[in-house]
Structures are given as C-alpha cells and as structure tokens.
Design an enzyme around this catalytic site. Structure first.
Site, short mmCIF file in Angstrom:
data_model
loop_
_atom_site.label_atom_id
_atom_site.label_comp_id
_atom_site.label_asym_id
_atom_site.label_seq_id
_atom_site.Cartn_x
_atom_site.Cartn_y
_atom_site.Cartn_z
N CYS A 39 0.89 -1.16 0.00
CA CYS A 39 0.00 0.00 0.00
C CYS A 39 0.92 1.21 0.00
CB CYS A 39 -0.91 0.03 1.23
SG CYS A 39 -1.85 1.57 1.28
N CYS B 35 -0.54 4.08 2.53
CA CYS B 35 -0.50 3.93 3.99
C CYS B 35 -0.22 2.48 4.34
CB CYS B 35 -1.78 4.44 4.63
SG CYS B 35 -3.30 3.95 3.81
N SER B 36 -1.23 1.72 4.73
CA SER B 36 -0.94 0.37 5.19
C SER B 36 -2.11 -0.57 4.91
CB SER B 36 -0.63 0.37 6.67
OG SER B 36 -1.72 0.95 7.39
N CYS B 37 -2.89 -0.33 3.84
CA CYS B 37 -4.03 -1.18 3.54
C CYS B 37 -3.56 -2.62 3.33
CB CYS B 37 -4.76 -0.67 2.31
SG CYS B 37 -5.40 1.00 2.56
FE FE Z 1 -3.34 1.98 3.02
#
Ligand code: FE
Length: 226
Positions: free
Chosen positions: A112, A115-117
């Site tokens: 991602c 961000c951190s999906c």
């Molecule tokens: Fe994300």
C-alpha cells in the site's frame, strides 16, 4: 512491576525496546486512555483477535484449497471476496478482495503505497515493515531489489507485478504450489503457505523445511547483481 504496568495496567516492554511505529502507537494509546477515550482492555481484545484468531493461517487455508480444488481456484480468481467468505473469512479490511496468482512467468507483490491497507481477514495484522516508507516506495520503484532483501531472487525474465492496495480493494497473492507436494493433504499444504508468500515477499515453503524464512525454490542467477 514495570513502569508501564504501573502506568496503565499492562505488562508491556519498555518503550526503548520499541520500533518507532510501536512507540508512536504506544504514545497514542496512552494519551487516549488517559483522556478516557478508549479502554485498553478493548484495544487488547481487538489486537488479540487479529494476531491470534485472524491471521495468515486463514489465508494459508484459502491458498491450500485453491491448490487442490481447481473449481475453488477459478472462483477465487473471479470473485475472491465470495470465495474467501465461503470459508468463513469475512470482516473488516476484507470487504473487497482480489487474489492474484503467481505463475511460471509472473510473480505478484502487494503493497500500500499510500498507507498500510492490508487484507486483514486472510492475513491478520500487517508486519511492521509493510507500513514502513522504505517498503512502500521501494516495492514500486525497485521490486526486484526489495525481493532480494527478503532473500528471494527470481529469474531475470520473471515479470514482477506490483499491486497497490487501497481502502476499497485488498489483494492477496496465491503463491505457486511447490513441487514434490503431490501426496500432501490440504492441512499439510496450508502449513507451507507463509504470510510473506501471500504478500509476495516470499514463496511457499518446501515440504520438510518449515523454518521461518526458508525459501524454495529461490533461483539464484549468477551475475544478477544482487
Ligand atoms: Fe493503506
């Protein structure tokens, strides 16, 4: 009693032992708890759920079933959300899933960049490095170099496809089934499927080499420069 245990009733390590992400999370949790906005026990329950009840074992079962059941694999390709839900894996951060299949000539990697999906329902909580700016940028700029850092050196003519997860769509990689696994049960196969092999930073394990990080078949190319 440690400093932290006195402070908010938990037996955590001291902040000095934490990486910057964990330290930031700890600081936020402390502030929110002190202001009475969250209950640390509720936070712990959520973390416990995603670390121990929901985790990469779910994804491993999905992959193993796809390896042994061509109809399921086809369903997983066409509608991963429904195929995964049929095994009981539903919930937050897994509402819209796509499964990307590694083949002889294509290796898939998920990231991602924003961000951190991450596909929580099949992989649990993301590893710290998945959220690191270096991984998020380098996975796109230099995926082959990133894989090499994970000890995975692919043949030069293997195409690497990078999939950028979003809040709307989460990916999981279906690694190739290792050779010499013909006689194995679905459960035994699932044990060969590591978390990293479903992110794409690794591949499935060889039977009998279940040490974390063992990679096979990692093909070293002389002169590949890594
Ligand atoms: Fe994300």
């Amino acid at each position: 009693m440690t400093h932290d245990a006195e402070h908010h009733g938990h037996d955590h390590h001291h902040d000095n032992d934490l990486d910057p992400f964990a330290a930031r999370v700890r600081a936020l949790e402390t502030i929110l708890t002190e202001k009475g906005l969250i209950d640390p026990a509720a936070v712990d329950a959520i973390v416990e759920t995603y670390e121990h009840k929901v985790g990469p074992r779910n994804g491993a079962r999905v992959v193993a079933k796809a390896w042994v059941d061509p109809k399921f694999a086809d369903w997983l390709k066409r509608d991963a959300t429904a195929a995964i839900a049929s095994l009981g894996y539903t919930g937050r951060q897994g509402e819209h899933m796509q499964a990307v299949f590694n083949t002889d000539d294509t290796h898939n990697l998920i990231v991602c960049t924003l961000c951190s999906c991450y596909p929580w329902t099949v992989l649990g909580v993301p590893p710290v490095w998945y959220k690191a700016p270096s991984y998020r940028s380098q996975a796109v700029i230099n995926p082959r170099g990133v894989l090499a850092e994970f000890g995975l050196v692919l043949p030069e003519d293997t195409r690497i496809r990078v999939w950028d997860s979003t809040a709307e769509l989460r990916y999981m990689v279906v690694p190739m089934r290792p050779v010499e696994t013909d006689g194995l049960s679905e459960d035994e196969l699932a044990r060969l499927v590591t978390r990293d092999s479903m992110i794409g930073t690794g591949i499935a394990l060889r039977p009998g080499s279940l040490e974390p990080g063992a990679l096979w078949p990692a093909v070293s190319i002389p002169g590949a420069g890594v």
